[in-house]
Design a protein around this motif. Structure first.
Motif, PDB file in Angstrom:
ATOM      1  N   GLU A  93       0.831  -1.207   0.000  1.00  0.00           N
ATOM      2  CA  GLU A  93       0.000   0.000   0.000  1.00  0.00           C
ATOM      3  C   GLU A  93       0.861   1.251   0.000  1.00  0.00           C
ATOM      4  O   GLU A  93       0.499   2.265  -0.594  1.00  0.00           O
ATOM      5  CB  GLU A  93      -0.934  -0.009   1.223  1.00  0.00           C
ATOM      6  CG  GLU A  93      -1.963  -1.118   1.217  1.00  0.00           C
ATOM      7  CD  GLU A  93      -2.884  -1.049   0.011  1.00  0.00           C
ATOM      8  OE1 GLU A  93      -3.424   0.044  -0.264  1.00  0.00           O
ATOM      9  OE2 GLU A  93      -3.040  -2.076  -0.669  1.00  0.00           O
ATOM     10  N   LYS A 101       1.856   2.061  -3.452  1.00  0.00           N
ATOM     11  CA  LYS A 101       0.759   2.611  -4.252  1.00  0.00           C
ATOM     12  C   LYS A 101       0.632   4.119  -4.067  1.00  0.00           C
ATOM     13  O   LYS A 101       0.258   4.838  -5.001  1.00  0.00           O
ATOM     14  CB  LYS A 101      -0.560   1.932  -3.872  1.00  0.00           C
ATOM     15  CG  LYS A 101      -0.658   0.483  -4.317  1.00  0.00           C
ATOM     16  CD  LYS A 101      -2.001  -0.104  -3.903  1.00  0.00           C
ATOM     17  CE  LYS A 101      -2.102  -1.584  -4.294  1.00  0.00           C
ATOM     18  NZ  LYS A 101      -3.382  -2.185  -3.849  1.00  0.00           N
ATOM     19  N   ILE A 147      -2.622   5.984   4.101  1.00  0.00           N
ATOM     20  CA  ILE A 147      -3.014   4.571   4.187  1.00  0.00           C
ATOM     21  C   ILE A 147      -4.006   4.370   5.328  1.00  0.00           C
ATOM     22  O   ILE A 147      -3.813   4.882   6.432  1.00  0.00           O
ATOM     23  CB  ILE A 147      -1.775   3.683   4.405  1.00  0.00           C
ATOM     24  CG1 ILE A 147      -0.847   3.742   3.183  1.00  0.00           C
ATOM     25  CG2 ILE A 147      -2.169   2.235   4.672  1.00  0.00           C
ATOM     26  CD1 ILE A 147       0.473   3.031   3.400  1.00  0.00           C
ATOM     27  N   VAL A 195      -5.737  -2.074   5.673  1.00  0.00           N
ATOM     28  CA  VAL A 195      -4.523  -2.897   5.581  1.00  0.00           C
ATOM     29  C   VAL A 195      -4.684  -4.171   6.395  1.00  0.00           C
ATOM     30  O   VAL A 195      -4.376  -5.276   5.922  1.00  0.00           O
ATOM     31  CB  VAL A 195      -3.288  -2.100   6.065  1.00  0.00           C
ATOM     32  CG1 VAL A 195      -2.086  -3.025   6.248  1.00  0.00           C
ATOM     33  CG2 VAL A 195      -2.946  -0.989   5.083  1.00  0.00           C
TER      34      VAL A 195
END
Length: 459
Positions: A115, A118, A249, A254
């Protein structure tokens, strides 16, 4: 999940592991079946259980390496644990559920890293702006009017003011930073540090979860504080990227994604499985505890729910790969229920001179390549002749036969013994090219090869 075909998986494993074709094919099929399962209708998908594997063979023949490389290929959570670390509930030692908690930690770390990648571009952009603020603080007027406008007439019309004088300077600094000209300049920035006393919780064996919960509770009681710290621009930029990425995030997302990945794609490699098998001719003693570990392990392998700090994790579809030498105990010495949960078994063969030679020459990470790269850092180039590598392989086979058979790990001790003197003198031989031939190998090993008792200790 990786959609490599079984043939492609075996081909990738061949780059790092010599021989053991049957074992490679077995794990390749098991991994492909995991991908196939994901393509099936969800109603039937839950009914398809993983086919757990037992790998048998002496140490150093590639059991652990096969599982580790497989996990990297599939990009799935992988955790290796020794079965001997666990004891039956009530005894001193780790409880078997801790392996699931450890696997979950790895899954969270893996997803968090993905993540972060990203959002990295946006995080880098935000970090750059914050870094420029540190290098060139904005004026108060600029902060209150960032667009550069003011109300210039009584009619309320918006008139554009000339750009703030620090805009051009800021862009100059931006260019200097991107060109790396400011990397070594020091800046002072606030970083998060743990306030108060650092409390380390020593978990009682078998109660690791309670220790983890207490650690989290103390962390919440002493939240982190921001303190100024001086560091170079280069280091500060990395810290700011991490901070900005964390802001972008969602930790709950997650954790949820990691939990799903662990449940559907996780691989647990349980080494030294033969050490907890109760031999049929043994009675009492430690074998009682060994059987207790098997019974504690059984519900985890069969499928149960384990409580972790990230939520409840189901183990129904985690792939278990067990491994062991099984010199004395046999897979049939495991309790019948556990045997049934490991339907696939494969015996890995011992390594001989031909395989040792291949191990020294074929893999991308061969020992010969590693030592060559290490010595090149000192300006020393080493070249191996074919005869030298054949002599090393022959010695490895001979010593394994005469002492303990430790498989390919024997090559580590032999190579280190051969190159020990050269490694010590390398800084004084910068610019030289050294040829490692058969005579060189023989000279370095002559003492330990001739003295069998000495070879037991050194090689």
């Amino acid at each position: 999940m990786s959609n490599l075909t079984p043939r492609e998986i075996v081909s990738e494993l061949d780059r790092y592991i010599i021989g053991q074709d049957a074992a490679k094919r077995m794990v390749a099929i098991a991994m492909r079946n995991r991908w196939r399962r994901q393509q099936i209708d969800p109603e039937l998908r839950d009914e398809i259980a993983p086919k757990n594997i037992v790998l048998m063979g002496p140490t150093g023949v590639g059991k652990t390496e096969i599982a580790r490389r497989l996990a990297r290929l599939a990009n799935c959570p992988f955790f290796k644990v020794e079965a001997t670390k666990f004891t039956e509930v009530g005894y001193v030692g780790r409880d078997v559920e801790s392996m699931i908690r450890d696997l979950m930690e790895i899954g969270v770390s893996m997803v968090h890293k993905e993540e972060t990648e990203k959002v990295r571009i946006k995080a880098e952009k935000n970090a750059e702006e914050r870094l420029l603020d540190l290098l060139l603080p904005r004026s108060k007027d600029r902060d209150s009017n960032p667009a550069g406008f003011f109300m210039g007439s009584s009619s309320g019309e918006v008139e554009e003011k000339n750009p703030a004088p620090d805009d051009s300077t800021r862009e100059k600094f931006r260019k200097m930073f991107r060109d790396g000209l400011l990397d070594e300049r020091e800046v002072e920035m606030e970083v998060t540090v743990q306030s108060g006393a650092q409390v380390e919780i020593m978990a009682i064996p078998g109660m690791e979860e309670m220790g983890s919960n207490l650690q989290n509770a103390f962390s919440n009681m002493f939240p982190g504080k921001r303190k100024p710290r001086k560091m170079t621009v280069k280091d500060a930029y990395q810290v700011l990227i991490d901070e900005e990425a964390d802001k972008l995030i969602d930790p709950d997302a997650v954790n949820e994604l990691a939990r799903e990945r662990v449940e559907q794609q996780g691989i647990l490699f349980v080494d030294e499985m033969d050490k907890i098998a109760s031999r049929q001719d043994a009675t009492g003693g430690a074998d009682v505890s060994r059987e207790g570990v098997q019974r504690d392990l059984l519900p985890i392998v069969e499928g149960s729910v384990v409580n972790t700090k990230y939520g409840m994790v189901k183990t129904d579809h985690i792939l278990f790969i067990a491994a062991g030498a099984f010199h004395f105990a046999k897979p049939s010495d495991l309790i019948p229920e556990l045997q049934g949960r490991f339907p696939l078994r494969e015996e890995l063969s011992s390594l001989h001179k031909e395989e040792f030679y291949q191990i020294l020459t074929e893999p991308k990470n061969a020992l010969t390549v590693q030592y060559k790269a290490l010595l090149e850092t000192e300006g020393v180039t080493i070249d191996y002749t074919r005869e030298a590598l054949e002599e090393i392989a022959a010695n490895a086979e001979k010593i394994n036969e005469e002492t303990e058979n430790i498989g390919a790990r024997r090559l580590y001790t032999i190579m280190e013994k051969i190159l020990a003197k050269l490694s010590f003198e390398a800084p004084d031989k910068s610019g030289q090219t050294i040829v490692i031939d058969r005579d060189y190998v023989t000279d370095q090993l002559v003492d330990v090869i001739e003295d069998r008792d000495l070879s037991r200790y050194i090689l």
